[in-house]
Write a protein that holds these residues in place. Structure first.
Motif, PDB file in Angstrom:
ATOM      1  N   CYS A 131      -8.974   4.060   3.090  1.00 26.34           N
ATOM      2  CA  CYS A 131      -8.424   2.766   3.497  1.00 26.34           C
ATOM      3  C   CYS A 131      -9.416   1.637   3.222  1.00 26.34           C
ATOM      4  N   TYR A 165       0.862  -1.178   0.000  1.00 27.96           N
ATOM      5  CA  TYR A 165       0.000   0.000   0.000  1.00 27.96           C
ATOM      6  C   TYR A 165       0.898   1.227   0.000  1.00 27.96           C
ATOM      7  N   LEU A 201      -4.206  -1.002   8.636  1.00 28.45           N
ATOM      8  CA  LEU A 201      -3.817   0.135   7.800  1.00 28.45           C
ATOM      9  C   LEU A 201      -3.886   1.449   8.573  1.00 28.45           C
TER      10      LEU A 201
END
Length: 125
Positions: free
Chosen positions: A82, A21, A112
């Motif tokens: 997210c 990510y 996250l």
């Protein structure tokens, strides 16, 4: 990836799903496009958008990565983006959101958010 000293990119790696990510803290969509091109060497396109954030799935060398940004450090906007990244990651692995899979989504979303909040650029509420 060509990260600079003052990079606005936060790389997050999920070892369970082996997912990369890239969270980018920027002012607007134009700055996001420039950072993607200059530092990640990813050409998202040139469409002008007036939004507070976005999430893109990019395929690089047959591997999907999630690239998302927000122009606000308010937790609500960050969580929103997210969630898009989590949904894309898990959907790619055949895990659809349902009552039997919601805990997987919740844990990955929590991971996250914790990673973003522990990053140097976090100044949110």
């Amino acid at each position: 990836m060509k990260k600079t000293k003052k990079s606005k990119i936060q790389h997050i790696y999920d070892p369970i799903f082996k997912q990369n990510y890239y969270f980018i803290d920027c002012k607007n969509h134009d700055e996001f496009l420039k950072i993607c091109l200059d530092e990640l060497e990813i050409d998202i396109g040139k469409e002008k958008r007036l939004v507070d954030g976005e999430c893109y799935e990019i395929i690089r060398e047959d591997i999907p990565i999630q690239v998302f940004w927000t122009n606000k450090k308010h937790i609500e906007v960050v969580v929103h983006e997210c969630f898009h990244a989590v949904y894309s990651c898990l959907s790619n692995r055949g895990i659809e959101l349902s009552t039997s899979s919601e805990e997987i989504f919740a844990y990955l979303l929590q991971y996250l958010i914790e990673e973003i909040k522990s990053g140097k650029s976090w100044r949110g509420q």
